[in-house]
Design a protein around this motif. Structure first.
Motif, short mmCIF file in Angstrom:
data_model
loop_
_atom_site.label_atom_id
_atom_site.label_comp_id
_atom_site.label_asym_id
_atom_site.label_seq_id
_atom_site.Cartn_x
_atom_site.Cartn_y
_atom_site.Cartn_z
N GLY A 113 50.69 41.96 38.95
CA GLY A 113 49.97 41.41 37.80
C GLY A 113 49.09 40.23 38.20
N GLN A 114 49.60 39.35 39.05
CA GLN A 114 48.81 38.21 39.51
C GLN A 114 47.61 38.66 40.34
N LEU A 115 47.86 39.64 41.24
CA LEU A 115 46.77 40.16 42.08
C LEU A 115 45.69 40.83 41.23
N SER A 116 46.12 41.56 40.21
CA SER A 116 45.16 42.24 39.33
C SER A 116 44.31 41.24 38.56
N GLU A 117 44.93 40.15 38.11
CA GLU A 117 44.18 39.10 37.41
C GLU A 117 43.16 38.46 38.34
N GLU A 118 43.56 38.23 39.61
CA GLU A 118 42.62 37.66 40.58
C GLU A 118 41.44 38.60 40.82
N LEU A 119 41.74 39.89 40.94
CA LEU A 119 40.67 40.88 41.15
C LEU A 119 39.73 40.92 39.96
N LYS B 57 39.09 42.61 49.70
CA LYS B 57 40.43 42.14 50.09
C LYS B 57 41.40 42.20 48.91
N ALA B 58 40.92 41.78 47.72
CA ALA B 58 41.77 41.79 46.52
C ALA B 58 42.13 43.22 46.12
N GLU B 59 41.14 44.16 46.22
CA GLU B 59 41.40 45.56 45.89
C GLU B 59 42.44 46.16 46.84
N LYS B 60 42.36 45.78 48.12
CA LYS B 60 43.32 46.28 49.11
C LYS B 60 44.73 45.77 48.80
N ALA B 61 44.83 44.50 48.41
CA ALA B 61 46.14 43.91 48.09
C ALA B 61 46.75 44.58 46.86
N VAL B 62 45.91 44.85 45.83
CA VAL B 62 46.39 45.51 44.62
C VAL B 62 46.89 46.91 44.93
N PRO C 157 31.43 24.10 34.07
CA PRO C 157 30.07 24.63 34.06
C PRO C 157 30.04 26.06 34.57
N ILE C 158 29.09 26.85 34.09
CA ILE C 158 28.96 28.23 34.52
C ILE C 158 28.32 28.24 35.91
N PRO C 159 29.01 28.86 36.89
CA PRO C 159 28.46 28.85 38.25
C PRO C 159 27.15 29.63 38.32
N GLU C 160 26.33 29.24 39.25
CA GLU C 160 25.05 29.93 39.42
C GLU C 160 25.29 31.32 39.98
N SER C 161 24.45 32.26 39.60
CA SER C 161 24.57 33.63 40.09
C SER C 161 24.28 33.68 41.58
N PRO C 162 25.14 34.39 42.35
CA PRO C 162 24.95 34.44 43.80
C PRO C 162 23.99 35.54 44.25
N LYS C 163 23.40 36.28 43.31
CA LYS C 163 22.59 37.45 43.71
C LYS C 163 21.41 37.07 44.59
N ASN C 164 20.88 35.84 44.44
CA ASN C 164 19.74 35.43 45.26
C ASN C 164 20.18 34.79 46.57
N ASN C 165 21.48 34.68 46.75
CA ASN C 165 21.98 34.08 47.96
C ASN C 165 22.76 35.15 48.72
N TYR C 166 22.17 35.68 49.80
CA TYR C 166 22.73 36.83 50.50
C TYR C 166 24.12 36.53 51.07
N ALA C 167 24.28 35.35 51.67
CA ALA C 167 25.55 34.99 52.30
C ALA C 167 26.66 34.89 51.26
N ALA C 168 26.30 34.27 50.14
CA ALA C 168 27.30 34.13 49.08
C ALA C 168 27.67 35.49 48.52
N HIS C 169 26.68 36.38 48.42
CA HIS C 169 26.91 37.71 47.90
C HIS C 169 27.87 38.50 48.81
N LYS C 170 27.65 38.40 50.14
CA LYS C 170 28.50 39.10 51.09
C LYS C 170 29.94 38.56 51.04
N GLN D 121 31.39 37.21 48.49
CA GLN D 121 32.00 37.69 47.25
C GLN D 121 32.49 39.12 47.40
N GLN D 122 31.67 39.96 48.06
CA GLN D 122 32.06 41.36 48.26
C GLN D 122 33.29 41.47 49.16
N ARG D 123 33.36 40.58 50.17
CA ARG D 123 34.51 40.59 51.09
C ARG D 123 35.80 40.23 50.33
#
Length: 647
Positions: free
Chosen positions: A636-642, A580-585, A559-572, A574-576
């Protein structure tokens, strides 16, 4: 259907086989077995009319069609896969033209009441029905189903056949024979160039086919799944067992044991009679009994015991000069024709290593071997080490022999120095002793040609051995001897093979070809299979496709997950994760850049003459290169995760 009567074939003083009698019945599934050189391929050639026997007859009824797949054949490269396979329907095209001609004759005539017109109608009706019964209207569908069953994809059908490896082109020839639907199929080693899926498809095809089948194969499982009757050629005789191969092996052992017991009992009886005759020969009172014993002795028919051919092939690779520490180094090697074969190939083979190239047909194993041999152009860097002398056994090596020469002449032409004095000894070690040395190459079986080609390879010392499918035409005993010889070989060996039993205990590193990449796996062949969680080498492509399919199905069903934009905690959160993924790449990219710079420095250092023998630099270069390859894969794996997080 086909009757063989008093068949005899001889190439020298001793017949290959003699007094052969058997019948091929409709829907028979016959396994033709025997050691290499026993006459299996010769028997198939005689059955299809390509070779005449010395004596005897092969009676084929009128209208009986025979399809023959030889071990070796000339392949066409100037057509597409579809066009080449369509040649199987040439007889249907001829029949269609004949039907259309009869139809035109009917339309032009007006003598409807004449006998000639009625005969023409009858002939037209018969030929038209025959045309329809051949499934002419369904031939394109059958063509595609057959090619798909033998492993081709839909996009392959319009490609030039010359783009494919020898194994894939042989599949086209097999497809053509199957599409012709002959009354009798003669198949000589059909599984040599098939993977497990195609072998299973062929098993099912033969099980449902109305054709009689005579099969030569060293694939025990395939023989057992297909055949219900076994013809053994052994020591010049043909013995008919109306059972599957496994049962035949048991019956043959029991038969010989019974023959031995009967022979021993008969010999004891003969000895007793002779002793009685000698003891009482000159006694008048025993004259009648002595004469009776003499008559009984004369009437005894000696019991024959089946001979067991225990001849074995003995290989010994001659000593050679010591090679450099790294016989083969590939860096970013790429090869493409009209399609990509492989890219980013990086591998280092050390002196003394024995490695396997595995993967499905057409994934580039033989292509990389040709790159190493410098037979074809490629992109990237491929270095063959210092003081390397290569011995190369190609898939088509047996086809390159001069058929006009004898076995002895073939070896005599390439032997040099003291080796010329030992030619007969060498030929004897390869089961070409005595009069077999005088056989012409053109009459040799596929297995015999492979052995002869192997002798040519072994006459000159080598320190890098490259064997491309060396076991295709060898029986079980010959495979074992070759395996032991390679194991004792003190040089480096690259072995291209689908035979896991042959590779077991022989190789210490496996290179897997697939999807345009070459992946290194340390350890033996069974370590590799456990790592890949498969049972057969031929399942490599299957597993990949199943994994891909499962992945697609999971994505489709999830199923397509619900958008987290209305959930502040979930949004933060996701950004974290994204940060972290960008730093690892970024960190991985920095590591790769540092290692690339160091490799360039090492490359410059090793180009200096005084550093040529510095093993510290070579070791550091190899270690750094391997670490960089691993880091690139991790990047390559890290880039796919990002990418997954940002999407």
């Amino acid at each position: 259907m086909i009757s063989v009567e008093g068949l005899k074939v001889e190439f020298g003083v001793k017949p290959l086989f003699a007094d052969v009698n058997f019948v091929i019945n409709p829907r028979d599934r016959i396994a033709l077995v025997g050691k290499n050189g026993a006459g299996k391929s010769t028997m198939l050639k005689i059955l299809c009319g390509q070779q005449a026997p010395t004596a005897g007859n092969v009676v084929v009824p009128n209208g009986c069609t025979i399809g023959y797949l030889p071990q070796v054949m000339n392949l066409q490269d100037n057509t597409t896969v579809r066009e080449e396979a369509q040649k199987a329907f040439a007889h249907i095209a001829d029949l269609k033209a004949h039907v259309e001609q009869l139809e035109r004759q009917l339309s032009e005539r007006t003598d409807y009441e004449s006998e000639e017109y009625m005969q023409l109608v009858e002939r037209y009706t018969t030929e038209h029905e025959r045309y329809l019964m051949m499934g002419a209207d369904r031939r394109e569908g059958e063509l595609e189903r057959t090619l798909f069953g033998l492993g081709y994809q839909y996009t392959d059908l319009e490609r030039w056949s010359g783009e494919f490896s020898g194994g894939w082109r042989m599949r086209i020839e097999l497809a053509k024979i199957l599409l012709q639907k002959p009354d009798v199929l003669l198949l000589d080693e059909p599984t040599n160039h098939l993977d497990i899926e195609s072998i299973q498809w062929l098993e099912q095809f033969l099980a449902t086919s109305s054709s009689a089948v005579v099969l030569v194969s060293h694939d025990r499982a395939f023989i057992n799944n297909v055949t219900n009757r076994t013809l053994e050629i052994s020591c010049g005789r043909v013995i008919d067992y109306h059972v599957k191969y496994d049962e035949y092996v048991t019956l043959r052992k029991e038969r010989r044991e019974q023959q031995l017991r009967a022979y021993e009992n008969q010999q004891k009886e003969i000895a007793d009679m002779k002793a009685f005759i000698e003891r009482f020969r000159y006694q008048a009172t025993k004259a009648v009994q002595v004469q009776q014993k003499v008559k009984q002795l004369a009437k005894i028919v000696p019991i024959e015991v089946d001979e067991v051919d225990n001849a074995a092939m003995h290989l010994k690779f001659p000593p050679c000069l010591r090679s450099g520490d790294y016989p083969v180094i590939c860096e970013e090697v790429k090869k493409e024709y009209n399609h990509l074969v492989f890219d980013h190939v990086n591998l280092t083979i050390k002196r003394g290593e024995k490695v396997a190239f595995v993967g499905k047909n057409g994934e580039g194993k033989s292509t990389l071997v040709k790159c190493i041999m410098d037979e074809i152009p490629f992109e990237g860097s491929l270095k063959v080490g210092h003081n390397i002398q290569i011995g190369y056994f190609a898939q088509n090596q047996a086809q390159l022999l001069d058929e006009s020469l004898t076995v002895f002449q073939t070896i005599d032409n390439v032997a040099k120095g003291d080796v010329r004095l030992r030619i007969n000894d060498i030929l004897g070690a390869f089961m070409f002793g005595g009069e077999n040395a005088d056989k012409k190459v053109k009459v040799l079986s596929g297995g015999e040609r492979s052995r002869l080609a192997m002798i040519k390879l072994l006459l000159e010392p080598v320190n890098l051995l490259i064997l491309d499918e060396p076991t295709n035409h060898l029986d079980m005993a010959s495979k074992d001897v070759l395996k032991e010889a390679i194991r004792a070989f003190d040089g480096t060996a690259i072995i291209v093979s689908h035979d896991r039993e042959f590779l077991d205990g022989l190789v210490t590193k496996v290179y897997e070809f697939g999807g345009g990449r070459v992946r290194e796996h340390l350890g033996g062949i069974y370590d590799f299979l456990r790592e890949r969680k498969i049972q057969e080498l031929n399942q490599l492509g299957t597993q990949a496709s199943q994994t891909s399919q499962t992945s697609r199905e999971t994505k489709e069903k999830s199923p397509i997950p619900e958008s987290p934009k209305n959930n502040y905690a979930a949004h933060k959160e996701q950004q974290r994760r994204i940060a972290k993924a960008e730093k690892a790449v970024k960190a991985s990219e920095q590591k790769i850049e540092q290692m690339e710079n160091r490799l360039k420095e090492l490359d410059q250092l090793m180009m200096i003459p005084e550093n040529a023998a510095d093993m510290t630099l070579v070791t550091e270069y190899t270690t750094t290169k391997r670490a960089m390859d691993e880091e690139v894969e991790r990047w390559g794996q890290l880039s796919e995760e990002l990418e997954g997080l940002t999407n």
